[in-house]
Design an enzyme around this catalytic site. Structure first.
Site, PDB file in Angstrom:
ATOM      1  N   ARG A 126     -18.933  -0.352   2.547  1.00 42.54           N
ATOM      2  CA  ARG A 126     -19.894   0.601   2.053  1.00 42.54           C
ATOM      3  C   ARG A 126     -20.586   0.246   0.665  1.00 42.54           C
ATOM      4  NH1 ARG A 126     -19.452   5.249   0.365  1.00 42.54           N
ATOM      5  NH2 ARG A 126     -20.933   6.126   1.446  1.00 42.54           N
ATOM      6  N   PRO A 153       3.493   2.239  -0.885  1.00 45.69           N
ATOM      7  CA  PRO A 153       3.351   3.415  -1.381  1.00 45.69           C
ATOM      8  C   PRO A 153       3.721   3.697  -2.664  1.00 45.69           C
ATOM      9  CG  PRO A 153       4.915   3.628   0.485  1.00 45.69           C
ATOM     10  CD  PRO A 153       3.983   2.321   0.524  1.00 45.69           C
ATOM     11  N   GLU A 181      10.875  -1.389   5.672  1.00 48.97           N
ATOM     12  CA  GLU A 181      11.346  -0.780   4.154  1.00 48.97           C
ATOM     13  C   GLU A 181      10.419  -1.477   3.336  1.00 48.97           C
ATOM     14  OE1 GLU A 181      13.109   1.926   3.914  1.00 48.97           O
ATOM     15  OE2 GLU A 181      12.997   1.896   5.949  1.00 48.97           O
ATOM     16  N   ASP A 188     -22.468  10.078  -3.540  1.00 51.31           N
ATOM     17  CA  ASP A 188     -21.120  10.407  -3.127  1.00 51.31           C
ATOM     18  C   ASP A 188     -20.236  11.132  -4.183  1.00 51.31           C
ATOM     19  OD1 ASP A 188     -21.894   8.933  -0.842  1.00 51.31           O
ATOM     20  OD2 ASP A 188     -20.392   7.428  -1.291  1.00 51.31           O
TER      21      ASP A 188
HETATM   22  N1  ADE Z   1       2.072   1.966   3.385  1.00 47.53           N
HETATM   23  C1  ADE Z   1       2.774   2.808   3.863  1.00 47.53           C
HETATM   24  N2  ADE Z   1       2.318   4.138   3.145  1.00 47.53           N
HETATM   25  C2  ADE Z   1       1.362   3.565   2.319  1.00 47.53           C
HETATM   26  C3  ADE Z   1       0.473   4.224   1.393  1.00 47.53           C
HETATM   27  N3  ADE Z   1       0.645   5.516   1.110  1.00 47.53           N
HETATM   28  N4  ADE Z   1      -0.474   3.679   0.960  1.00 47.53           N
HETATM   29  C4  ADE Z   1      -0.498   2.259   1.059  1.00 47.53           C
HETATM   30  N5  ADE Z   1       0.064   1.521   1.949  1.00 47.53           N
HETATM   31  C5  ADE Z   1       1.295   2.343   2.508  1.00 47.53           C
END
Ligand code: ADE
Length: 242
Positions: free
Chosen positions: A154, A89, A116, A169
């Protein structure tokens, strides 16, 4: 196109890999997906791959040794070491422009995090591109890796039936607006009818109607796409890395 996925949960992948489009692409030899269980690389006698963070704090951190040695070994297989991606994230948000660049790499090594996160030295040593699939937190990178594979395959020319059927797309460079509504038979269902213009056979009229619909939908839902700022991940990213 080859993908190598490094994960603690290899059993999450077979169901996804068996789905029709991907399965066909794999059977026909256009796509290869290799799943690697990072646990096999630990030198810890209890098969541990994670540990408590130095300095304290909640959760567990993935250890540097098994991850780095697993990736280094993978990179020695095949013709090229591939482009290493870490799903997190904390990464830059993925978009269609970046997906189109990733397909050119021909080999991607996808690292799925859990807990974590990774020991920072995984990042220092492997220098992966860090990618997020959105501003929310998943339990791990596995689903995010599937998203990357799905979006990339794809675009492998042989994978979709019609070579250019992805051109329309939403988000592709030729068309940054959202797609207009689609209809198929029957002409009427529960009193809801297909817009008359689509039945006229007048291609120009139909194209104009679709453009208008597409514009209105984009204006309502994603006004940011009508006047996009510099892409967070795309041209600039590729420049930095080449
Ligand atoms: N791992 C946990 N959340 C994630 C996300 N939003 N994008 C990529 N990998 C992740």
């Amino acid at each position: 196109m080859r993908f190598d996925v490094v994960t603690l949960f290899p059993d999450m992948f077979p169901g996804y890999l068996g789905q029709s489009l991907l399965n066909k692409a794999i059977e026909r030899g256009f796509v290869q997906v290799h799943i690697h269980d990072v646990r096999k690389w630990t030198r810890n006698k209890h098969q541990k791959v994670d540990d408590r963070p130095y300095g304290g704090g909640p959760g567990m951190v993935l250890c540097v040794q098994p991850v780095v040695e697993c990736v280094e070994s993978i990179q020695q297989q095949g013709d090229s070491p591939g482009h290493v991606i870490l799903l997190t994230p904390q990464g830059r948000p993925l978009n269609q422009q970046r997906v189109e660049q990733l397909v050119e790499r021909r080999r991607l090594v996808l690292l799925c995090g859990r807990y974590e996160g990774f020991d920072q030295r995984v990042i220092d040593l492997l220098q992966p591109e860090e990618i997020s699939i959105g501003d929310y937190v998943l339990n791990g990178g596995e689903v995010a890796a599937m998203v990357v594979i799905d979006a990339v395959i794809r675009l492998v020319p042989e994978v979709l039936g019609q070579a250019d059927s992805h051109r329309d797309d939403s988000f592709s460079p030729g068309n940054r607006w959202l797609e207009s509504a689609q209809y198929t038979r029957p002409r009427e269902y529960r009193g809801l009818t297909v817009p008359q213009v689509l039945l006229t056979g007048n291609h120009e009229e139909i194209a104009r109607w679709r453009r208008e619909q597409s514009y209105e939908k984009t204006k309502q839902r994603r006004a940011d796409l009508l006047d996009p700022p510099d892409s967070q991940i795309g041209a600039q990213e590729e420049k930095e890395r080449s």
